[in-house]
Design an enzyme around this catalytic site. Structure first.
Site, PDB file in Angstrom:
ATOM      1  N   GLY A 181      15.956  -8.150 -27.355  1.00 47.82           N
ATOM      2  CA  GLY A 181      16.099  -7.496 -28.657  1.00 47.82           C
ATOM      3  C   GLY A 181      14.996  -7.955 -29.592  1.00 47.82           C
TER       4      GLY A 181
ATOM      5  CG  PHE B 275      14.949 -11.691 -37.934  1.00 54.74           C
ATOM      6  CD1 PHE B 275      14.753 -13.041 -38.221  1.00 54.74           C
ATOM      7  CD2 PHE B 275      13.877 -10.827 -38.094  1.00 54.74           C
ATOM      8  CE1 PHE B 275      13.524 -13.500 -38.669  1.00 54.74           C
ATOM      9  CE2 PHE B 275      12.640 -11.284 -38.539  1.00 54.74           C
ATOM     10  CZ  PHE B 275      12.469 -12.623 -38.827  1.00 54.74           C
TER      11      PHE B 275
ATOM     12  N   GLY C 232      19.854 -12.121 -33.054  1.00 59.28           N
ATOM     13  CA  GLY C 232      20.916 -13.024 -32.600  1.00 59.28           C
ATOM     14  C   GLY C 232      20.827 -13.419 -31.134  1.00 59.28           C
ATOM     15  CE  LYS C 233      15.155 -12.385 -28.912  1.00 58.94           C
ATOM     16  NZ  LYS C 233      14.982 -12.022 -30.346  1.00 58.94           N
TER      17      LYS C 233
ATOM     18  CG  ASP D  85      15.543 -19.251 -26.959  1.00 58.02           C
ATOM     19  OD1 ASP D  85      15.788 -18.037 -26.833  1.00 58.02           O
ATOM     20  OD2 ASP D  85      15.504 -19.834 -28.049  1.00 58.02           O
ATOM     21  CD  GLU D  86      11.764 -17.467 -29.085  1.00 59.80           C
ATOM     22  OE1 GLU D  86      11.125 -16.434 -28.838  1.00 59.80           O
ATOM     23  OE2 GLU D  86      12.449 -17.610 -30.116  1.00 59.80           O
TER      24      GLU D  86
ATOM     25  CD  GLN E 230       9.336 -14.189 -26.724  1.00 58.69           C
ATOM     26  OE1 GLN E 230      10.393 -14.163 -26.118  1.00 58.69           O
ATOM     27  NE2 GLN E 230       9.197 -14.787 -27.892  1.00 58.69           N
TER      28      GLN E 230
ATOM     29  CB  CYS F 171      16.437  -1.214 -40.257  1.00 57.58           C
ATOM     30  SG  CYS F 171      14.874  -0.629 -40.952  1.00 57.58           S
TER      31      CYS F 171
ATOM     32  CB  CYS G  96      15.526   1.522 -37.342  1.00 58.81           C
ATOM     33  SG  CYS G  96      14.773   2.624 -38.552  1.00 58.81           S
TER      34      CYS G  96
END
Ligand code: ZN
Length: 192
Positions: free
Chosen positions: A20, A23, A25-26, A92-93, A95, A148, A180
């Site tokens: 996602g 911000f 909430g992952k 976590d993170e 990416q 958004c 969004c």
């Protein structure tokens, strides 16, 4: 959500991805899952990329200030050597990891449950690092959204306020907005 697992039952295996925008909430959800498994006596190890030092080096912290200790890792291969005694691995993170993490997760998921959290899209709306491939091989995907910052709709995009063009720019609300698709596209066109 993973159903609550009874104590002493065989650990789950496979790959679960929580993705996602910023911000969304992952990390909060990841921390909840880690706590749940720890409470049920699973041996959970938590990893994060060495690059992410926003909250200090040895923990992950959610935007609502929940935190849990984590091992900073430079190369994804190090996860294999470090996690031998665990049943469950949380990352976590994701990416920010190198592409090798895909092979690492595939191999480890034969024996363990791997729970991965990360940004699926970068600030241009393109796939971020190994995340698209991790989503492809996942057994379970949870896609979270933020609110958004412009219209309060569902935000799946992370929008960068500055003109810095590096894919990696650590930051929080001072650098990024959650938008969004409609608001993201509108603002991206304005910037071209
Ligand atoms: Zn919007």
């Amino acid at each position: 959500m993973i159903k609550s697992t009874p104590q002493n039952s065989a650990p789950k295996k496979g790959i679960e991805v929580i993705c996602g925008s910023m911000f969304s909430g992952k990390t909060k959800l990841l921390i909840e899952k880690i706590k749940h498994f720890k409470d049920n006596n699973y041996r959970v190890m938590v990893f994060k990329p060495e690059i992410d030092i926003r909250y200090g080096n040895k923990k992950i912290v959610s935007h609502d200030n929940k935190e849990i200790s984590a091992i900073p890792i430079k190369n994804s291969q190090d996860i294999i050597t470090t996690s031998k005694s665990s049943n469950i691995i949380a990352i976590d993170e994701a990416q920010f990891f190198d592409e090798d993490i895909i092979k690492v997760c595939k191999s480890l998921s034969k024996e363990k449950l791997i729970i991965i959290a990360g940004l699926d899209m970068d600030f241009l709306g393109d796939g971020f690092g190994p995340m698209p491939s991790l989503i492809n091989i996942a057994n379970k995907i949870t896609r979270l959204h933020a609110i958004c910052d412009i219209c309060s709709g569902k935000a799946y995009h992370t929008y960068r306020k500055s003109s810095d063009n590096n894919q990696i720019l650590l930051g929080e609300k001072e650098n990024y907005l959650a938008l969004c698709k409609k608001c993201f596209n509108k603002n991206m066109t304005r910037n071209v």
